[in-house]
Design an enzyme around this catalytic site. Sequence first.
Site: not given
Lengths: 106, 474
Positions: B83, B158, B182
């Site tokens: 990420k 997210s 997330s």
Amino acid sequence: MRKKTKTERRNPKLTKATVAHVASLANLKLTSQEKAKFQKQLSAILEYIALLNEVKTDKVESTSQVTGQENVFRKDLVEKGLIQDEALSGTKEKHQGRFKIKAIFE
Amino acid sequence: MIELNQLTIKETREGLARKKFSSLELTKDCLAQIKKHNKKINAFITVCEKEALEEAKAADKTISSQSSALSHQPLLGIPIGVKDLYLTKGIKTTAGSKVLDDYLPQYSATVVERLERAGAIIIGKTNLDAWAHGSSGENSDYGATRNPWNLDYVPGGSSSGSAAALAASMCLAATGTDTGGSIRLPASFCNLVGLKPTYGRVSRYGVVAMASSIDSIGHFSRSVFDAALILNLTAGYDPHDATTPKKEVPDYTKEIGEGVKGLKIGIPSEFFGEGLDDKVKEIVEGAIKKMEELGARIIKISLPHTQYALAAYYIIQPSEVSSNLARYDGIRYGFPREKFADEAKRRIMLGTFALSTGYYEAYYLKAMKVRTLIKKDFDKAFSKVGVILAPVSPTPPFKLGEKVEDPLKMYLSDVLAVPANLAGIPGLTMPAGFINGLPIGIQFLGPQFSEELLFQVGGAYEQATDWQQRRPKL
């Protein structure tokens, strides 16, 4: 003047002036269109958040560290850090090996 | 024949050890998949093609010269997505925001270091809602990520790019962060196993901070075993993060396969109330029935403060966001604050307001007290049951654009995810079914530091179902 209800006192209406004030505290520049948009959106969120007023918390302690860690210390030893060139590698403006910033005092 | 990039890490390790294929072949397959599909899915912000190929060659060399290499380095030659919130030394790290459009970190996150030490190959940095603010991936300054199961739908956020990349077979696992769902929401929307560890179990050092009292560092995988294997590497004390206790890290893979006979599983009635989609409810009830068939005892429980969790979360989180994002001044690195997009601005302002003179007690302190009540609800529940089973999202995956104009509506996507964050407990999302071809997940929640138990329970569920064998047709 009309007396404010309990809810109003706890959750004051977010005026456009408050939005502008908060933005300046947070060092954000907003256009007047943005101010209007955020006033509407943030008001809706604050209205939702007012739900918490239903909960009685007078005798409740707050939780800031959820797993119960407290007083975490480490040995006061010097560790290898960034060297000057590395620390400066991300900046767009430097001067004689230092960060160059805008004047704070006029 | 199954493609190499669709294997689990466990299967890949066996294949590499037996020399059935090489890391180079595997890495090339992942890169080819990225080349073919990233344009439409937009899972990666940065692809590290050259470095990944070099590392794959080096891994193959190590494996051929040293047969025990794979036992010392459990992820040797395995391509993973990271990420873009995790700092990676010398690799651009944007946090999904144009504020950090050209930021090259001088050091790596502890988790990145640990994964690299274990031999993992970083194939690229995955897309996300800027600063991890969002539930759909649409708040990214680098364009929305699309759900590989149906490109008109969001992959959840997210950690949108990580979930989409793994679902689209562009890597074998991916890292994420879970501050308010997330990891669990995108895992649920993309048919993946997603782990949100206990707060402090995995170091946050070098991961761009969102809300420091809740940020949890986890990952996506194709199986429970893979999730446990990665946690074996990432969990544990880090002198750079004072919230990581010096607690022993067990072998998290050990209890997988032990079954759930006699285990008490709690079903919180508050998670099944108004707002839960009927078809989602049906799927979760199917999972409950499955656990019962496997020998677990299903017990109805109550978490009475659940309805207040999201409101408390939307005070605590933006307050901490406003403080954490105050450091971005564009002086030492990155660009000035003008580059913040709307969602970051909203949260900074909401937090600044909640923390400003005269409001601190009514907002932040109040929310931190409600947080205590939410945590106590869970403590009480876990005195009666081993784990809790619940839906992750009240609705199936939604369409791109459906919620972007209404921030509050977007926030409500995480209404069932945030209680675990406020209580600091771990959650494991498992694939549990489909509605109109779109994946639906469930979450198992356990007491703090009970990840071993969650893997045991998730492992039993995985054994009895085959949802995660399904792959999207791209």
